[in-house]
Structure formats: structure tokens, C-alpha cells
Motif scaffolding. Structure first.
Motif, PDB file in Angstrom:
ATOM      1  N   LEU A 122       2.023   4.760   1.535  1.00 41.15           N
ATOM      2  CA  LEU A 122       1.682   4.609   0.124  1.00 41.15           C
ATOM      3  C   LEU A 122       0.935   3.300  -0.115  1.00 41.15           C
ATOM      4  N   ALA A 123       1.434   2.213   0.462  1.00 39.21           N
ATOM      5  CA  ALA A 123       0.772   0.915   0.303  1.00 39.21           C
ATOM      6  C   ALA A 123      -0.600   0.925   0.964  1.00 39.21           C
ATOM      7  N   LEU A 124      -0.691   1.537   2.144  1.00 43.13           N
ATOM      8  CA  LEU A 124      -1.979   1.595   2.835  1.00 43.13           C
ATOM      9  C   LEU A 124      -3.000   2.372   2.013  1.00 43.13           C
TER      10      LEU A 124
ATOM     11  N   ALA B 191      -0.202  -4.517   3.975  1.00 41.32           N
ATOM     12  CA  ALA B 191      -0.245  -3.058   4.071  1.00 41.32           C
ATOM     13  C   ALA B 191      -0.950  -2.608   5.343  1.00 41.32           C
ATOM     14  N   LEU B 192      -2.060  -3.246   5.663  1.00 37.53           N
ATOM     15  CA  LEU B 192      -2.791  -2.880   6.880  1.00 37.53           C
ATOM     16  C   LEU B 192      -1.942  -3.167   8.117  1.00 37.53           C
ATOM     17  N   TYR B 193      -1.296  -4.330   8.131  1.00 40.95           N
ATOM     18  CA  TYR B 193      -0.439  -4.654   9.271  1.00 40.95           C
ATOM     19  C   TYR B 193       0.756  -3.710   9.331  1.00 40.95           C
ATOM     20  N   GLY B 194       1.369  -3.454   8.185  1.00 45.47           N
ATOM     21  CA  GLY B 194       2.564  -2.614   8.158  1.00 45.47           C
ATOM     22  C   GLY B 194       2.307  -1.228   8.719  1.00 45.47           C
TER      23      GLY B 194
ATOM     24  N   ARG C 203       5.260  -6.191   3.741  1.00 45.30           N
ATOM     25  CA  ARG C 203       5.332  -7.644   3.914  1.00 45.30           C
ATOM     26  C   ARG C 203       6.482  -8.022   4.841  1.00 45.30           C
ATOM     27  N   ARG C 204       7.605  -7.348   4.697  1.00 46.86           N
ATOM     28  CA  ARG C 204       8.747  -7.645   5.557  1.00 46.86           C
ATOM     29  C   ARG C 204       8.446  -7.288   7.010  1.00 46.86           C
ATOM     30  N   LEU C 205       7.727  -6.203   7.237  1.00 52.29           N
ATOM     31  CA  LEU C 205       7.328  -5.839   8.596  1.00 52.29           C
ATOM     32  C   LEU C 205       6.432  -6.920   9.196  1.00 52.29           C
TER      33      LEU C 205
ATOM     34  N   ILE D  12      -0.587  -5.417  -9.051  1.00 49.04           N
ATOM     35  CA  ILE D  12       0.213  -4.265  -8.623  1.00 49.04           C
ATOM     36  C   ILE D  12       1.479  -4.249  -9.471  1.00 49.04           C
ATOM     37  N   THR D  13       1.540  -3.322 -10.415  1.00 48.68           N
ATOM     38  CA  THR D  13       2.642  -3.293 -11.376  1.00 48.68           C
ATOM     39  C   THR D  13       3.578  -2.109 -11.210  1.00 48.68           C
ATOM     40  N   ASP D  14       3.109  -1.020 -10.611  1.00 52.55           N
ATOM     41  CA  ASP D  14       3.955   0.163 -10.440  1.00 52.55           C
ATOM     42  C   ASP D  14       5.149  -0.173  -9.548  1.00 52.55           C
ATOM     43  N   PRO D  15       6.380   0.127  -9.983  1.00 54.90           N
ATOM     44  CA  PRO D  15       7.570  -0.239  -9.200  1.00 54.90           C
ATOM     45  C   PRO D  15       7.575   0.340  -7.786  1.00 54.90           C
ATOM     46  N   ALA D  16       7.153   1.595  -7.639  1.00 54.35           N
ATOM     47  CA  ALA D  16       7.145   2.205  -6.310  1.00 54.35           C
ATOM     48  C   ALA D  16       6.152   1.506  -5.394  1.00 54.35           C
ATOM     49  N   LEU D  17       5.001   1.154  -5.934  1.00 55.80           N
ATOM     50  CA  LEU D  17       4.003   0.443  -5.135  1.00 55.80           C
ATOM     51  C   LEU D  17       4.491  -0.959  -4.775  1.00 55.80           C
ATOM     52  N   ARG D  18       5.135  -1.618  -5.704  1.00 57.60           N
ATOM     53  CA  ARG D  18       5.649  -2.961  -5.421  1.00 57.60           C
ATOM     54  C   ARG D  18       6.674  -2.919  -4.288  1.00 57.60           C
ATOM     55  N   GLU D  19       7.533  -1.918  -4.307  1.00 56.48           N
ATOM     56  CA  GLU D  19       8.510  -1.771  -3.233  1.00 56.48           C
ATOM     57  C   GLU D  19       7.813  -1.444  -1.912  1.00 56.48           C
TER      58      GLU D  19
END
Length: 343
Positions: free
Chosen positions: A101-103, A51-54, A24-26, A11-18
């Protein structure tokens, strides 16, 4: 560790990484048991689980956490907005909401059936309208969307050594077992929100109803009839755990320690509830930190063994392959007992 996970997953796209970082923080903040188990997965698979949990947490927050501040109409509107964002994200692969977006990216990478997300949102919607369930069959219909589909969403990420459809019933059952554990642990908090997830016919069989539960919650007083009803729901939950056990051996070996750890820790919540005397209307039962550490350490040992076997196999040399997951007959007999330990 976040950067290593994202790098490993490609996962290299900055928006996706954020976006994945937000999820992950959730997970770390709210899903402590789940997050601990997730850390036993290979690095490249962890972002998908976050992502699934978030997303599940985001929907749950709309339904529950805002209850004290907003009425049903506001929560219904917020949930509808989330569903629209979800549908747009899954369809277009892009969304301003980082969690969605992550999901959407995870669903694309692992080819997760979009129906699982639709079923989940339908159950979340019912939480705004339904406050109780007449029977276990009624509750099970709700849990298909709120819990079983979580197991089905996870399965492509975990991987299987059998055709995926063969592992799906066990994965769905484990999702249900985890949620039933939460229902029992959180019965007091859910009552404060106006909901009772314990089936009405089960309560009635023990001389209990919603008003009786509210009386106990309000006064702090206990009653053997309530204890009997809670113990009966625990028995139902343990039976669901037993139906999920065969699925552990169907997972890819590198994923088994993660799910085994979650299995033991969530089951340990049932043990804690019993040891506390079924006082869940008055206090939350938890697995102690020393116990969590022991289970996590055991999971780490299994992870290292599975990875060593995988490396040996990839080099074409004999390796020590971890034995299939199995349940100790001493702990997991037909009669309800303490949490099943996986040998």
C-alpha cells in the motif's frame, strides 16, 4: 519523528500512515546504513524512501529469510502472491498488504515507472532458481533488476537539476555498486544459502571455484587464491562506484548529502573488508560506529548548508550555494584504492 515526516509529506489517511510507519520500521531495523542516510533528506521525502526500502526488504525476506523454513515451492508461491499484490496495488492504488500500500502510494505521488518494480520482481524470482553466474555480464543482467532499478526508483524522490534521463545511468550505477558491496561483504552468508554471486570466470582466473569457497567457509582456513579473487571483485566494485560519481552533482542540492553519505558509508564497507584481510568467508566486515558518526555529522553540516542556500534563493537574495559534489583525486584515482571521499 514518524508523525513529523508523514505530516510534512501530506499523508493524512490513517491506513496510509500506518503503512508508511511499517516501512520505516523495516528500514530502521534492517537497513542501518541506508536508514542513517535517509535521515539527511527533507522530512517530506523520507516516507517515500522508507516505502521503497520496505518493499525491497519484503521481497528479499521471501527469497532469503524463509529459506531455512520453507522449500523453493513455498517461497515461489509467496513471491507470486507478493507480485500479485504489487500489480493490484499499482493498478488500483489499494492493497491489504501495508508495505505494498505504501509503495503504491509512493509510485503514484512520484510518478515512478512501474517497469522498475516488474524488473525487480523478475530478479527476485531468479534468486529462487539461479545459484551462480558464469560471467560479470551475466551478473550485471541480474543486477539490473535487483539493484539498478532501485536507483531509478529513487531518482524521482531525490529530484534532479538536470533532465532525469541524464541522471539515470549514474543512479543505476550507484544501485549496482551498493549491491556489489553487499555481495562481497555477504559472500559467506550467500554461500550458506547455496548462491555465489561472484562470477565464475573471475573465480577461475584465480584458481577458485564454489567447492573451494565452501571448503574455506567450512574449515575457517584462508588461501591467497581466494583473497586474490575477492580483491579482484573489490576492484570491479570500485570501478562501478567511479561511474556513479558524476550523478551526485545532478541531484537536487537538498538530496545530495543523503546520497553522498550512503556513498561514503557503503564504500567504507569495502575499506573495512580490505583492512580485515578479505576474511568475508568467515566474518562480516562493518564500518565502525565512530566512523559512521563522523560521516553522518559531515552529512548534517551539508544538509544545513543546502537548506540555508535554498531559503536564500527562494527569497531572491544571494546565498552561499554548496559547491558541486566532486571526488578527491587523491582518493579516487584510476587505480583501485580506498573508498573515494567526496570533497
Amino acid at each position: 519523528m514518524t508523525a513529523r515526516e508523514l505530516d510534512a509529506a501530506g499523508i493524512t489517511d490513517p491506513a496510509l500512515r500506518e503503512a508508511y510507519g511499517r516501512c520505516r520500521r523495516l528500514n530502521a531495523r534492517h537497513g542501518k546504513t541506508y536508514f542513517l542516510a535517509t535521515r539527511l533528506l527533507p522530512l517530506e521525502r523520507r516516507p517515500a524512501v522508507h516505502a521503497l526500502y520496505g518493499f525491497a526488504r519484503r521481497a528479499d525476506d521471501v527469497v532469503d529469510s524463509l529459506a531455512a523454513s520453507f522449500g523453493t515451492e513455498r517461497r515461489s508461491r509467496d513471491l507470486a502472491d507478493l507480485r500479485s499484490n504489487l500489480e493490484r496495488g499499482l493498478r488500483q492504488g489499494n492493497c491489504a498488504d501495508p508495505v505494498v500500500l505504501a509503495l503504491a502510494d509512493t509510485a503514484r505521488r512520484y510518478d515512478i515507472d512501474h517497469r522498475h518494480f516488474s524488473d525487480f520482481m523478475a530478479s527476485m524470482r531468479s534468486d529462487l532458481e539461479v545459484t551462480g553466474y558464469p560471467s560479470f555480464d551475466d551478473l550485471r543482467a541480474y543486477m539490473h533488476g535487483s539493484a539498478a532499478v532501485i536507483g531509478l526508483q529513487m531518482l524521482p524522490v531525490l529530484g534532479t537539476v538536470v533532465p532525469r534521463e541524464e541522471a539515470e545511468p549514474s543512479a543505476a550505477a550507484l544501485g549496482v555498486a551498493f549491491q556489489m558491496t553487499n555481495f562481497l561483504r555477504d559472500v559467506g552468508e550467500d554461500l550458506d544459502r547455496g548462491r555465489v554471486y561472484l562470477p565464475a570466470d573471475l573465480l577461475q582466473a584465480h584458481g577458485v571455484d564454489r567447492e573451494f569457497l565452501s571448503w574455506s567457509r567450512r574449515t575457517g582456513r584462508r588461501d591467497r587464491r581466494i583473497v586474490g579473487a575477492l580483491r579482484a571483485f573489490e576492484d570491479l566494485t570500485r570501478a562501478v562506484y567511479r561511474t556513479a560519481v558524476p550523478g551526485l552533482a545532478m541531484l537536487e542540492p537538498v538530496s545530495r548529502p543523503c546520497i553522498r553519505t550512503a556513498f561514503v558509508l557503503y564504500g567504507g564497507i569495502l575499506d573495512a573488508i580490505a583492512e580485515d584481510g578479505y576474511t568475508v568467508l568467515h566474518r562480516r566486515s562493518v564500518v565502525t560506529r565512530p566512523r559512521r558518526a563522523v560521516v553522518a555529522l559531515d552529512g548534517l553540516v551539508r544538509v544545513l548548508a543546502a537548506r540555508a542556500a535554498s531559503r536564500a534563493d527562494s527569497r531572491g537574495r544571494p546565498g552561499v550555494v554548496p559547491a558541486p559534489e566532486r571526488v578527491s583525486s587523491k582518493r579516487a584515482g584510476v587505480r583501485p584504492g580506498r573508498c573515494q571521499e567526496i570533497a
